[in-house]
Scaffold this active site. Structure first.
Site, mmCIF file in Angstrom:
data_model
loop_
_atom_site.group_PDB
_atom_site.id
_atom_site.type_symbol
_atom_site.label_atom_id
_atom_site.label_comp_id
_atom_site.label_asym_id
_atom_site.label_seq_id
_atom_site.Cartn_x
_atom_site.Cartn_y
_atom_site.Cartn_z
ATOM 1 N N ASP A 32 -7.136 30.677 78.782
ATOM 2 C CA ASP A 32 -7.588 29.611 79.489
ATOM 3 C C ASP A 32 -7.784 28.129 79.698
ATOM 4 O OD1 ASP A 32 -10.903 32.442 79.501
ATOM 5 O OD2 ASP A 32 -9.076 32.189 80.004
ATOM 6 N N ALA A 33 -7.694 27.762 78.231
ATOM 7 C CA ALA A 33 -6.709 26.210 78.514
ATOM 8 C C ALA A 33 -5.975 26.103 79.492
ATOM 9 C CB ALA A 33 -7.200 26.243 77.093
ATOM 10 N N GLU A 34 -4.852 26.695 78.741
ATOM 11 C CA GLU A 34 -3.497 26.698 79.797
ATOM 12 C C GLU A 34 -3.433 27.036 81.020
ATOM 13 O OE1 GLU A 34 0.509 25.721 80.177
ATOM 14 O OE2 GLU A 34 -0.592 25.586 78.629
ATOM 15 N N SER A 81 -16.452 30.459 92.103
ATOM 16 C CA SER A 81 -16.202 29.362 91.083
ATOM 17 C C SER A 81 -17.098 28.395 90.908
ATOM 18 C CB SER A 81 -14.912 29.803 90.420
ATOM 19 O OG SER A 81 -13.982 29.048 91.191
ATOM 20 N N LEU A 82 -16.527 28.295 89.773
ATOM 21 C CA LEU A 82 -17.644 26.372 89.755
ATOM 22 C C LEU A 82 -16.141 25.218 88.928
ATOM 23 C CD1 LEU A 82 -20.322 26.905 86.769
ATOM 24 C CD2 LEU A 82 -20.209 27.104 88.985
ATOM 25 N N LYS A 115 -22.105 29.456 79.396
ATOM 26 C CA LYS A 115 -20.753 29.756 80.063
ATOM 27 C C LYS A 115 -20.432 31.597 78.654
ATOM 28 C CE LYS A 115 -17.144 29.052 82.804
ATOM 29 N NZ LYS A 115 -16.098 29.950 82.193
ATOM 30 N N CYS A 426 1.884 50.004 49.504
ATOM 31 C CA CYS A 426 2.474 50.750 48.403
ATOM 32 C C CYS A 426 2.032 51.378 47.419
ATOM 33 C CB CYS A 426 2.436 48.821 47.405
ATOM 34 S SG CYS A 426 2.645 49.250 45.880
#
Length: 671
Positions: A32-34, A81-82, A115, A426
């Site tokens: 989301d940040a990108e 949206s905000l 949020k 293993c």
């Protein structure tokens, strides 16, 4: 150098691509940040060149087109949206804009909410009866998800109370608690189904099922946060007042909604929620701040895609992008081989992350991961960082395939994968140094034998120097031998010997947990100890008898039976007892003779308790004749729900099982 027009076109194309992946495919490729960064870049360019704004620019609308598989519902009032802020300075600038635009001495108060990281929905009630529900879609038209929403138990099909408007459109967020998310993925891994990257994707995927019966099986929940259409009735003139009215009518509202009298109080709310975030039990990515007065909201109005009277104050990103430099394979105490991605270090949620778990070969295949790929990393709370997805659109040309080992990277033994299991193991057992180390670390851990001062580095050295091969060897250590280890003086060595001596006095449940039997966690160990009472009875139990213990099925019963059938394991247990490990004789409790409201009942604890630890609560319940189980089933008599109770509470309500809170539990314990 690119022209402004070319930059705008490229940004819009990129944003539309990611909007499609996020809103339509439920498969976001970037954090989301990108996305927020790209949107800010586009908005800044358009602000400088308003003549180049186009009607179809991502800045001019909310989301993406709905799926064709659903019928569509047109929103009578657009679902906007905000705008976002990401730091205190930006929020204070927003606060100043609001104050300046109102141009009055009238005080502004703020209604602050969580949020939620889920899916925005609109629910229409006519004369108090739920008649339709829709996703946000593109803000003007959404998908008709009425049948699916009707399956969500948190959402009332009929409102109750007085003065309910003739038509009321409630807006809110459908989301999936973390416990429910983990259960869905656990079931999916076991059955070979779809594994979701995060709770938001799981909520969206659950809500947008064409078959409502699938949605009904998912523990979705809902909080409302606003209103769209309002006809034939009145609502309070503040946002908080409206939410409280909704609650009276039976609609769920978060108990974290707070009225703040100043910008300083808003910032305090933000930091408190950020601090509490890991313990909420569900995902949030910030707080929403709204002008409380409806009259002031109307005065402030809207911009093209968002209200001027509200803003989302987002937390530092829990997802970031980086590159996979290599994949290595770790061996655990049960021989499980876990692939670990070695990453180009990146800060995620305030922590420098250089490794991320890849779980197993199936997960690598699901992700389509190659060494050298650009990936999205997620870190939430104390959860081990994980790779969410591969950014395929930015895959370098020189990536390499991840090759899963056929032999143990530590001891060289064969690696096997049992049919039906996702984990490769293993086969070396205790000849494998890695398994030996991890088994011993588990044995001395706080919730097992609780050997104070016996840290991981000491165990590593003890195994490497071949001082210790089995847990019983730990109790044969002397201070003289321990002083031969790095950074271990005579005093420290004697402290460890004293701690080992103290650890010999334990409980049957702790001892069983410390043995590291596959699939036997603390709750199962406690159940086995309570049911059989003695080690001799447990060792002699058949698979059928083991399954009589609450929450023990055929898989766990087989692991327990096979463990005690193995001669080497029995020999280690005999050595431990010979070295002085012991526990109190069991107190035989006859539930029929106990005068207690819990006597003879199967009880499940869920959520966090504030007045006592879960272990203390379990012990007290067992003393009063209860059987404490780890999961809810038709055999459950009572569920005790603490704070942030998740899927267990939902299942109890679905099955009609009695539920009490911590306060009532304490009252009954005292009685």
């Amino acid at each position: 150098m690119e022209s402004i027009e070319q930059q705008l076109t490229e940004l819009r194309t990129t944003l539309r691509h990611h909007e499609y992946l996020y809103h339509v495919m439920d498969a976001p490729e970037i954090p989301d940040a990108e996305y927020d960064r790209l949107m800010r870049e586009l908005r800044e360019l358009e602000t400088k060149h308003p003549e180049l704004i186009t009607p179809d620019s991502p800045t001019q609308r909310v989301g993406a087109a709905p799926l064709a598989a659903f019928s569509q519902i047109r929103h009578e009032v657009p679902m906007l949206s905000l705008d976002n802020v990401f730091d205190e300075e930006s929020f204070l600038a927003f606060n100043k804009r609001v104050q300046d635009r109102l141009k009055s001495n009238e005080k502004v108060t703020w209604c602050c909410e969580l949020k939620l990281d889920g899916l925005a929905v609109s629910i229409l009630y006519e004369n108090g009866v739920l008649v339709s529900a829709a996703t946000r879609g593109d803000g003007t038209t959404g998908e008709d998800i009425t049948s699916n929403v009707r399956t969500i138990r948190a959402i009332p099909l009929k409102l109750h109370g007085e003065n309910i408007p003739a038509r009321l459109e409630v807006r809110g967020e459908v989301f999936l608690p973390q416990a429910g998310f983990e259960k869905i993925n656990e079931d999916a891994r076991r059955t070979g189904g779809k594994v979701f990257a995060n709770p938001r994707n799981a909520a969206a995927g659950s809500l947008r099922q064409l078959d409502p019966r699938i949605t009904a099986k998912r523990p979705l929940t809902f909080f409302c946060y606003g209103v769209g259409v309002l006809e034939g009735g009145e609502l309070p003139d503040t946002h908080l007042g409206r939410l409280l009215q909704f609650k009276k009518w039976g609609l769920p509202v978060s108990d974290r909604v707070t009225l703040c009298e100043s910008a300083e109080e808003v910032l305090a709310f933000y930091h408190k929620v950020e601090e509490d975030r890991p313990t909420l039990g569900f995902d949030i990515d910030g707080v929403v701040i709204k002008v409380n007065s409806l009259a002031q909201q109307e005065q402030l109005g809207f911009v093209a895609r968002a209200p001027r009277w509200a803003v989302a104050f987002k937390f530092p990103a829990q997802e970031q992008m980086t590159f996979v430099r290599d994949v290595e394979f770790q061996v655990g105490r049960t021989g499980a081989i876990t692939p670990v991605a070695r990453l180009e270090p990146v800060h995620v949620a305030g922590v420098l992350v250089s490794n991320a778990t890849l779980h197993n070969a199936d997960e690598i295949e699901r992700l389509g991961l190659r060494i050298g790929d650009k990936v999205v990393i997620r870190r939430a709370g104390d959860v081990i960082p994980q790779v969410v997805n591969v950014v395929l659109s930015e895959r370098p040309e020189d990536t390499r395939e991840v090759v899963f080992p056929t032999h143990c990277p530590v001891c060289g033994s064969d690696v096997e994968r049992v049919e039906g299991e996702a984990v490769a193991r293993c086969t070396g057992g205790l000849i494998c140094g890695a398994q030996r180390k991890e088994s011993l670390k588990h044995f001395v851990s706080r919730r097992a034998m609780d050997v104070d001062g016996m840290g991981d580095k000491i165990i590593d050295q003890l195994v490497e120097k071949e001082y210790v091969h089995t847990p019983a060897d730990l109790f044969k250590l002397t201070a003289g031998k321990l002083t031969g280890l790095e950074r271990m003086g005579p005093k420290s060595a004697q402290n460890v010997v004293n701690a080992l001596e103290k650890a010999k006095e334990t409980t049957f449940a702790r001892f069983l947990y410390a043995l590291g039997i596959r699939e036997v966690g603390e709750a199962t160990a406690a159940g086995l100890a309570a049911y059989f009472g003695t080690l001799e009875a447990l060792e002699a139990a058949s698979i059928e008898e083991l399954q009589k213990v609450p929450d023990v099925g055929i898989v766990v019963a087989s692991h327990v039976h096979n463990f005690f059938a193995e001669e080497s394991n029995r020999n280690v247990i005999s050595e431990l007892l010979a070295e002085g490990v012991h526990w109190p004789e069991p107190i035989v409790i006859n539930a029929e003779e106990i005068d207690s409201p819990f006597a003879g009942k199967t009880v499940v604890l869920t959520g966090s308790l504030s007045q006592m630890s879960r272990d203390d609560a379990k012990a007290r319940l067992v003393e009063l004749g209860a059987k404490v189980a780890g999961s809810v089933s038709k055999k459950t008599d009572l569920v005790i729900a603490g704070e942030a109770a998740g899927s267990k509470l939902a299942k109890a309500q679905e099955l009609g099982i009695e539920v009490i809170d911590e306060t009532e539990m304490l009252h009954l314990l005292g009685s």
